[in-house]
Motif scaffolding. Structure first.
Motif, PDB file in Angstrom:
ATOM      1  N   ALA A  87      37.811  61.850  43.454  1.00 30.70           N
ATOM      2  CA  ALA A  87      37.772  60.433  43.124  1.00 30.70           C
ATOM      3  C   ALA A  87      36.583  59.755  43.789  1.00 30.70           C
ATOM      4  O   ALA A  87      35.921  58.895  43.187  1.00 30.70           O
ATOM      5  N   TYR A  88      36.271  60.149  45.030  1.00 33.26           N
ATOM      6  CA  TYR A  88      35.100  59.588  45.707  1.00 33.26           C
ATOM      7  C   TYR A  88      33.838  59.838  44.889  1.00 33.26           C
ATOM      8  O   TYR A  88      32.982  58.959  44.756  1.00 33.26           O
ATOM      9  N   ARG A 122      29.595  57.532  41.396  1.00 33.54           N
ATOM     10  CA  ARG A 122      28.901  57.517  40.108  1.00 33.54           C
ATOM     11  C   ARG A 122      29.067  56.168  39.421  1.00 33.54           C
ATOM     12  O   ARG A 122      28.120  55.634  38.821  1.00 33.54           O
ATOM     13  N   GLU A 123      30.253  55.585  39.507  1.00 32.45           N
ATOM     14  CA  GLU A 123      30.502  54.265  38.920  1.00 32.45           C
ATOM     15  C   GLU A 123      29.603  53.208  39.553  1.00 32.45           C
ATOM     16  O   GLU A 123      29.019  52.364  38.857  1.00 32.45           O
ATOM     17  N   ALA A 172      28.651  50.168  32.260  1.00 31.99           N
ATOM     18  CA  ALA A 172      29.526  50.364  33.412  1.00 31.99           C
ATOM     19  C   ALA A 172      30.945  50.687  32.966  1.00 31.99           C
ATOM     20  O   ALA A 172      31.614  51.567  33.523  1.00 31.99           O
ATOM     21  N   LEU A 173      31.425  49.982  31.948  1.00 29.94           N
ATOM     22  CA  LEU A 173      32.776  50.226  31.448  1.00 29.94           C
ATOM     23  C   LEU A 173      32.903  51.616  30.845  1.00 29.94           C
ATOM     24  O   LEU A 173      33.939  52.280  30.987  1.00 29.94           O
ATOM     25  N   GLU A 192      35.141  57.140  31.507  1.00 30.04           N
ATOM     26  CA  GLU A 192      34.946  58.582  31.656  1.00 30.04           C
ATOM     27  C   GLU A 192      35.410  59.056  33.029  1.00 30.04           C
ATOM     28  O   GLU A 192      36.084  60.087  33.153  1.00 30.04           O
ATOM     29  N   ALA A 193      35.051  58.276  34.064  1.00 34.67           N
ATOM     30  CA  ALA A 193      35.427  58.650  35.426  1.00 34.67           C
ATOM     31  C   ALA A 193      36.945  58.657  35.594  1.00 34.67           C
ATOM     32  O   ALA A 193      37.513  59.552  36.229  1.00 34.67           O
ATOM     33  N   GLN A 194      37.603  57.661  35.015  1.00 33.59           N
ATOM     34  CA  GLN A 194      39.051  57.588  35.149  1.00 33.59           C
ATOM     35  C   GLN A 194      39.729  58.730  34.406  1.00 33.59           C
ATOM     36  O   GLN A 194      40.747  59.258  34.845  1.00 33.59           O
ATOM     37  N   SER A 195      39.144  59.131  33.283  1.00 34.39           N
ATOM     38  CA  SER A 195      39.687  60.263  32.539  1.00 34.39           C
ATOM     39  C   SER A 195      39.554  61.550  33.345  1.00 34.39           C
ATOM     40  O   SER A 195      40.485  62.365  33.400  1.00 34.39           O
TER      41      SER A 195
END
Length: 262
Positions: free
Chosen positions: A208-209, A214-215, A227-228, A233-236
């Motif tokens: 997650a870090y 990356r976000e 950004a969204l 993608e990051a949350q997936s």
């Protein structure tokens, strides 16, 4: 050896710039070692956090100007190609490191040394810590990502001041500006505090870090829509990890989660 590498049982890689008699200034050999080591750590599953520090009384004095002067006199071109061959890859390796990076800024961080420290996610310093954006003092522009990191931390106007005037920023002022994220009461506490922080991060949700980093990189320089898209993608990615599933189950069971980085 000009770069010392130590690994702890907690999964922390400690990189020590080891030229104390020269304020850990960066020779060609040290830059190659740092570049190659950082690139190797990026994909090393056994490393969950990185600590960068310097031996002796300084963090890093920047480019070794004796070596640089010899290169200029010889007309070899290596003095300027080092930006693309060494500094840029080092910058990318630190900025895109998919695990937390903590800089233990013991003493002076000047020129490219300041740039290295600012690429870390956390910077721990003590009373003797100071930053010097020294590039203009030798007739050079900034490098090693300083034009990207410094305005993000202190704002554009302050970045102009620090880079053009090239005056030292002492510990308390550095902390007030955000150049330091933690200021210890004594210089002897800098490295232990950095290691304690790295241990805490190494025990955390490192996958997650990586996505949070990356976000932030995307969100700080692009549009809201971009950004969204990165957030989605990051949350997936995070949502499909065992760490997320285990942490959620632990929360429901009122237990402390254990993160394994998978």
């Amino acid at each position: 050896m000009e770069l010392l590498v130590e690994r702890t049982e907690a999964g922390v890689a400690i990189l020590t710039l080891n030229r104390p008699d020269a304020l850990n200034s960066l020779t060609g050999a040290l830059k190659v070692a740092l570049r190659d080591t950082l690139q190797g750590l990026q994909a090393d599953p056994g490393v969950r956090a990185v600590v960068l520090t310097g031996a002796g009384r300084a963090f890093c004095g920047g480019q070794d100007l004796r070596e640089h002067a010899e290169s200029l006199e010889a007309g070899s071109g290596a003095s300027l190609s080092t930006v693309t061959e060494h500094y840029n890859p080092i910058t990318i390796a630190l900025a895109e490191m998919p695990k937390p990076v903590v800089a233990a800024v013991n003493g002076m961080a000047a020129g490219a040394g300041a740039s290295l420290a600012l690429l870390a996610d956390f910077r721990v310093g003590g009373p003797r810590t100071a930053f010097l954006m020294a590039f203009a003092n030798v007739g050079l522009a900034g490098d090693t990502g300083i034009s990207w990191t410094l305005p993000r931390i202190v704002g554009h106007a302050k970045a102009v001041e620090l880079l053009l005037l090239a005056e030292p920023v002492r510990a308390e002022a550095a902390a007030a500006l955000g150049l330091l994220t933690r200021l210890t009461e004594s210089d002897e506490d800098v490295l232990p505090t950095a290691l304690e922080l790295a241990d805490r991060l190494a025990a955390g949700p490192t996958l997650a870090y990586a996505q949070i980093k990356r976000e932030l990189a995307a969100g700080g320089s692009g549009s809201l829509a971009a950004a969204l898209a990165v957030e989605a993608e990051a949350q997936s990615i995070c949502g499909h990890t065992a760490d997320h599933q285990n942490a959620t189950a632990s929360f429901v069971a009122k237990q402390k989660p254990v993160y394994e980085g998978r």
